[in-house]
Design a protein around this motif. Sequence first.
Motif, PDB file in Angstrom:
ATOM      1  N   SER A  40      22.810  46.893  32.679  1.00 48.53           N
ATOM      2  CA  SER A  40      22.636  47.329  31.292  1.00 48.53           C
ATOM      3  C   SER A  40      23.054  46.270  30.279  1.00 48.53           C
ATOM      4  O   SER A  40      22.340  46.025  29.296  1.00 48.53           O
ATOM      5  N   ALA A  41      24.187  45.606  30.526  1.00 50.45           N
ATOM      6  CA  ALA A  41      24.670  44.596  29.581  1.00 50.45           C
ATOM      7  C   ALA A  41      23.695  43.427  29.489  1.00 50.45           C
ATOM      8  O   ALA A  41      23.411  42.914  28.399  1.00 50.45           O
ATOM      9  N   SER A  42      23.153  42.994  30.647  1.00 53.60           N
ATOM     10  CA  SER A  42      22.213  41.870  30.659  1.00 53.60           C
ATOM     11  C   SER A  42      20.920  42.237  29.941  1.00 53.60           C
ATOM     12  O   SER A  42      20.393  41.450  29.151  1.00 53.60           O
ATOM     13  N   ARG A  43      20.412  43.437  30.200  1.00 52.44           N
ATOM     14  CA  ARG A  43      19.173  43.857  29.555  1.00 52.44           C
ATOM     15  C   ARG A  43      19.352  43.977  28.044  1.00 52.44           C
ATOM     16  O   ARG A  43      18.455  43.640  27.268  1.00 52.44           O
ATOM     17  N   THR A  44      20.508  44.447  27.624  1.00 54.92           N
ATOM     18  CA  THR A  44      20.783  44.537  26.186  1.00 54.92           C
ATOM     19  C   THR A  44      20.766  43.155  25.555  1.00 54.92           C
ATOM     20  O   THR A  44      20.155  42.940  24.499  1.00 54.92           O
ATOM     21  N   SER A  45      21.415  42.203  26.213  1.00 54.09           N
ATOM     22  CA  SER A  45      21.461  40.830  25.715  1.00 54.09           C
ATOM     23  C   SER A  45      20.072  40.196  25.711  1.00 54.09           C
ATOM     24  O   SER A  45      19.672  39.532  24.748  1.00 54.09           O
TER      25      SER A  45
END
Length: 332
Positions: free
Chosen positions: A111-116
Motif C-alpha cells: 500500500s505504501a509503495s502504491r501510494t507513493s
Amino acid sequence: MKLILSTSNIMGAGSSVRRSVGSKSNAEFVSSLRSNLDEHSSPEQTNGITNGNGAATPAKLHYKSWTKQSSDGTELHIPNPDASSSGLEEEREQYDITLKLFYLPGGSTDSASRTSQTREAIELVLKELGVPSVDLLIVSFPGIYFDEQEDCPTKISTRGPVEAEPEGIDSIIESWKAVESLREEGLVNKLGVAEFGAERLAMFLEGTTRRPMVNQINLRDCCSVPRDLLTLAKEKGVELLVHNDCSNILPRGTLRELLGPGPDGAGVLAPSSKAGDKRKSLHGEANKNGTNGEVALSGEVQPQWVVKYTAVVKNRGIVENKGYFACAELEG
C-alpha cells in the motif's frame, strides 16, 4: 536508485517521434522513449540524427551531461527535465486531460509503495503540463485481462503470453485508496479502472468508497461487450470505454536495452553483471560502457510504473500534448 524516464511531448513540432503516434501504446512508448534518449545522448545532431558521412558512429555523450540527479543521489531523471519544453498553450479549461497509470509486473505492490507511485506519477504530469489537475485518471493493474471468451472464444489467443499473475481483489482495493486520495484533494476529477470483467468489477464496487466512473476494456477486435458487464455498468453508472493498450508496457529487458551500452543504448547502464562478479555500489558507478571511456551505473533495473498522458483541445478535438513518464528501481 530510482530512474525517472520521460518521452517529452511526442506531438511537438518537429519531434522525431511523431511517426509512432497512433501505434499501440507499448510500441508508441518504446519508440518515443528511444528517440528522446537518442536525441539527448548523440554528440552531433542534425534534426535529432547523428552525422552520417560514412565515418564510425561517435561515442554517445556521457549520461551525466544530459540527465539530472537529485541532490540526495536517490533519483536520476532521464533526460534532464529542465532541458525540455513543457506547459500547454491555452488556459486549463480548454483541455480534456486524461492519464493512464500502468502498475507493472514485478513492481512493488504494498500500500505504501502504491501510494507513493501514484502520487509521483500524477505530480510529474502536472508539472510537465503546468496544470493543477487532470480530468480522468485510469489505473491498470498487472496481469488483468478483459475476459472475452464467452462471446468470442476464437479471439482469446490474441492476448499473447500472460505477463503476470493477476492481483487479488483485496490488493487492488487497498491500492485504490491511493487513487481515491487524489480525487479527494482535487487533483483528479474522475477515476477509472482497466480490463475489469463483470465479476471483478462487481467485487471491486462492493469494496470501494469512491467508485470508478470509467472501466476501460480491450476487445481486441472482438464481437461485443458481454451482456452481464453492460448491465452491471449501466446499473452502477460506470462508463465503458475501449482501448488497445498493452498492460506490460515496459518489460525489464526492453528497458535495459534502451539504457544499456552499445550503439542502440543510451549508455546510462553498464553491461549486466555476470554470475559471480562482485557488483560495485550504485554511487561508485564503477563500470565502463564505451561512452568515451566514462563510467556507467551498475545494477539491475526493475520497472515499477508507466503513466501516459494526453491533453486534447476541447473545441477542436486536437491532441496538443501527449507523452509518457516511467519509473524503475536500479538495484545493486
